[in-house]
Design an enzyme around this catalytic site. Structure first.
Site, PDB file in Angstrom:
ATOM      1  N   HIS A  87     -17.520   0.444   1.864  1.00 20.04           N
ATOM      2  CA  HIS A  87     -17.675   1.248   0.651  1.00 20.04           C
ATOM      3  C   HIS A  87     -19.142   1.415   0.243  1.00 20.04           C
ATOM      4  CE1 HIS A  87     -13.446   0.757   0.544  1.00 20.04           C
ATOM      5  NE2 HIS A  87     -13.408  -0.395  -0.090  1.00 20.04           N
ATOM      6  N   LYS A 147     -16.133 -10.293  -7.151  1.00 15.28           N
ATOM      7  CA  LYS A 147     -14.891 -10.467  -7.902  1.00 15.28           C
ATOM      8  C   LYS A 147     -15.136 -11.394  -9.092  1.00 15.28           C
ATOM      9  CE  LYS A 147     -11.631  -9.495  -4.189  1.00 15.28           C
ATOM     10  NZ  LYS A 147     -11.106  -8.293  -4.880  1.00 15.28           N
ATOM     11  N   ASP A 161     -11.693   5.439   3.937  1.00 15.98           N
ATOM     12  CA  ASP A 161     -12.440   4.641   2.959  1.00 15.98           C
ATOM     13  C   ASP A 161     -12.083   5.283   1.630  1.00 15.98           C
ATOM     14  OD1 ASP A 161     -14.325   3.709   1.102  1.00 15.98           O
ATOM     15  OD2 ASP A 161     -15.792   3.303   2.667  1.00 15.98           O
ATOM     16  N   HIS A 162     -11.165   4.652   0.885  1.00 13.84           N
ATOM     17  CA  HIS A 162     -10.587   5.350  -0.262  1.00 13.84           C
ATOM     18  C   HIS A 162     -11.621   5.696  -1.331  1.00 13.84           C
ATOM     19  CE1 HIS A 162     -10.149   1.078  -1.488  1.00 13.84           C
ATOM     20  NE2 HIS A 162     -10.418   1.539  -2.686  1.00 13.84           N
ATOM     21  N   LEU A 203       0.827  -1.207   0.000  1.00 14.73           N
ATOM     22  CA  LEU A 203       0.000   0.000   0.000  1.00 14.73           C
ATOM     23  C   LEU A 203       0.859   1.254   0.000  1.00 14.73           C
ATOM     24  CD1 LEU A 203      -2.820   1.393   0.297  1.00 14.73           C
ATOM     25  CD2 LEU A 203      -2.427   1.331   2.764  1.00 14.73           C
ATOM     26  N   LYS A 246       3.868   1.662  -1.111  1.00 16.79           N
ATOM     27  CA  LYS A 246       4.564   1.845  -2.383  1.00 16.79           C
ATOM     28  C   LYS A 246       3.606   2.212  -3.523  1.00 16.79           C
ATOM     29  CE  LYS A 246       6.873  -2.041  -1.457  1.00 16.79           C
ATOM     30  NZ  LYS A 246       7.788  -3.206  -1.564  1.00 16.79           N
ATOM     31  N   LYS A 254      -8.752   0.488   6.412  1.00 15.47           N
ATOM     32  CA  LYS A 254      -9.687  -0.583   6.695  1.00 15.47           C
ATOM     33  C   LYS A 254      -8.923  -1.913   6.663  1.00 15.47           C
ATOM     34  CE  LYS A 254     -11.293  -2.409   2.382  1.00 15.47           C
ATOM     35  NZ  LYS A 254     -12.360  -3.095   1.735  1.00 15.47           N
ATOM     36  N   GLU A 291     -15.722  -6.077  -9.736  1.00 13.86           N
ATOM     37  CA  GLU A 291     -14.296  -6.233  -9.996  1.00 13.86           C
ATOM     38  C   GLU A 291     -14.107  -7.386 -10.980  1.00 13.86           C
ATOM     39  OE1 GLU A 291     -11.663  -5.538  -6.388  1.00 13.86           O
ATOM     40  OE2 GLU A 291     -13.520  -6.212  -5.450  1.00 13.86           O
TER      41      GLU A 291
END
Length: 492
Positions: free
Chosen positions: A239, A335, A176-177, A16, A18, A147, A215
């Site tokens: 989310h 997913k 929460d991005h 995360l 990086k 999270k 996803e």
């Protein structure tokens, strides 16, 4: 501009940091938000030196690099401290380095601690920051956490209580991005800045609301984590419910953090909490199987072959208040679905009483695109060209172009800047997280007690059949069906 601050990043050697944290800080540096008066301490168990750490930082920002001199100047603000979060003596070393850098960079005592680590370490780190005197109270001191915020209401409360022993709610920034994404922040603008929508934003005119987080990838290298979590906890609890609260809340009296959070919490508390029987009726799950180019979830690395963990979850929320009584909010996330995409579909009622036309009207649908493109569209009925008065659905659409998307701040960049400025609007607050867990715990418990085998769905589909039956029994259908387009074009 030119924020004065010392960042300490716990978990500085992780993926995360990086992929997201260092590039976001560099973007702020390029824009002048960070300049001479900031420093970054990276901590992790690995025995790195400053020079090696700076090479890692430079490698993480190489795609954003225009000037090597600028990039090296940025990286010179980074320092590394090998650290065991359970060892008190290591915090003494951290304090010595921190005090030195605060004086060297004249940060005025301002500190931001970013915990890119497993949640079980959050409380331990917070307590040591206090007991070892790293927190001084001289400037602003804020803690940013990733999270998952707990795995249930019980564990989330324990985690929150441990943090609140050291930090106030105003000092805690729960990321929460998705709340940092441009179109999520624009949901309120679409609603409240356009009378045409706000006047229709209620049970009289809206038939249902649909939220999809799809996803196309599988669990990749996250199999070990994902098999203890699943789609319900990984996506719906945070989310999806955050987006739902923005769509459902009342207009705040003032557009500021306190009033927005107040209305979001009211909306979440108005969501009906199901019994176990109701949860099984209104929530479904699935697990992806293999396909021509994909392996099944239970054959992924670090996943149990007998796993009953869901890689797809869908459900219906009902909101018991005057505005939304009787309007279902359908949500789904999974997913290995047909394509990657996050979007909201607001389906308006077809008013047959005013239908002057013999043709069947296409329902008006407002679509808000969140990713991978951002924008919105409105499906309306228009007249077909030529003789007669046959109707044809028309889509009024706006999408941000590639140039805008390239210049649009990345989510973590926005959230870093918000944390620096002390703006918590786009972060999750405790009351929001607590209510979300109360709602999700019931579903999780119902599924855990259900002895039926988990339904499956083929890779690159839009989920198991039960997800479509969930809407069909209400006389509704999912508005977004990308699998049909792919099949029509011979791509599935």
């Amino acid at each position: 501009m030119n924020k004065k601050v010392l960042f300490t990043i716990f978990g500085a050697s992780g993926d995360l940091a990086k992929r997201k944290l260092y590039p976001s800080l560099f973007r702020l540096y390029k824009k002048g938000e960070l300049a001479d008066n900031f420093a970054v301490i990276g901590t992790a168990r690995r025995p790195w030196e400053n020079d090696y750490f700076r090479e890692i930082v430079l490698d993480s920002i190489k795609e954003l690099m225009v000037s090597k001199t600028e990039a090296e100047s940025f990286a010179s603000h980074f320092y590394y401290q090998s650290h065991d979060v359970n060892d008190s003596s290591h915090y003494d070393n951290l304090k010595v380095l921190g005090d030195k850098l605060k004086a060297q960079y004249q940060t005025e005592g301002n500190q931001v601690f970013f915990l890119a680590m497993a949640p079980q370490f959050f409380g331990i780190i917070a307590e040591h920051l206090q007991s070892e005197g790293i927190l001084t109270g001289q400037g602003f001191e804020r803690i940013v956490i990733e999270k998952p915020f707990g795995t249930s209401f019980k564990t989330a409360k324990e985690l929150n209580d441990s943090l609140r022993k050291v930090f106030t709610e105003e000092q805690i920034f729960r990321i929460d991005h998705y709340l940092g994404k441009e179109m999520i922040q624009s949901v309120s603008a679409v609603r409240f800045a356009n009378p045409i929508f706000e006047a229709l934003w209620n049970k009289r005119h809206i038939e249902n609301v649909q939220i999809t987080f799809a996803e196309s990838l599988g669990v990749e290298e996250r199999g070990g984590y994902y098999d203890t979590s699943g789609a319900l906890k990984d996506m719906i609890q945070n989310h999806v419910l955050q987006v739902l609260s923005l769509l459902a809340m009342e207009q705040p009296a003032v557009f500021d953090e306190a009033h927005i959070v107040e209305e979001k919490v009211k909306a979440l508390k108005a969501i009906r909490k199901y019994s176990h029987e109701e949860a099984l009726e209104n929530f479904v799950r699935g697990q992806y199987t293999d396909g021509e180019h994909f392996i099944a979830y239970n054959k992924e690395d670090n996943v149990s072959p007998e796993s009953q963990t869901e890689t797809f979850a869908a459900g219906k929320f009902m909101i018991d208040n005057e505005r939304w009584e009787g309007v279902p909010f359908y949500v789904r996330s999974g997913k290995r679905m047909t394509e990657k995409g996050t979007r909201i579909n607001v389906v308006f009622k077809a008013d047959s009483a005013s239908n002057l036309f013999t043709d069947k009207l296409t329902q008006n649908v407002l679509t808000i695109y969140i990713q991978p493109t951002e924008g919105f569209s409105l499906t309306v009925n228009g007249k077909q060209a030529g003789q007669g008065f046959a109707l044809d659905p028309v889509r009024l659409s706006f999408r941000h172009d590639a140039e805008f998307m390239g210049n649009s701040p990345e989510a973590y960049e926005k959230l870093f800047l918000d944390a620096l400025n002390g703006h918590g609007t786009n972060f999750s607050h405790w009351e929001e997280a607590a209510r979300a867990w109360e709602l999700i715990d019931v579903v999780r418990e119902a599924w855990d007690n259900d002895k039926e085998p988990i339904p499956t769905y083929p890779a690159r589909s839009m989920g198991p059949e039960c997800a479509f039956d969930l809407l069909a029994k209400d006389g509704h259908d999912w508005a977004w069906k990308p699998d049909l387009w792919y099949k029509e074009h011979g791509k599935l």
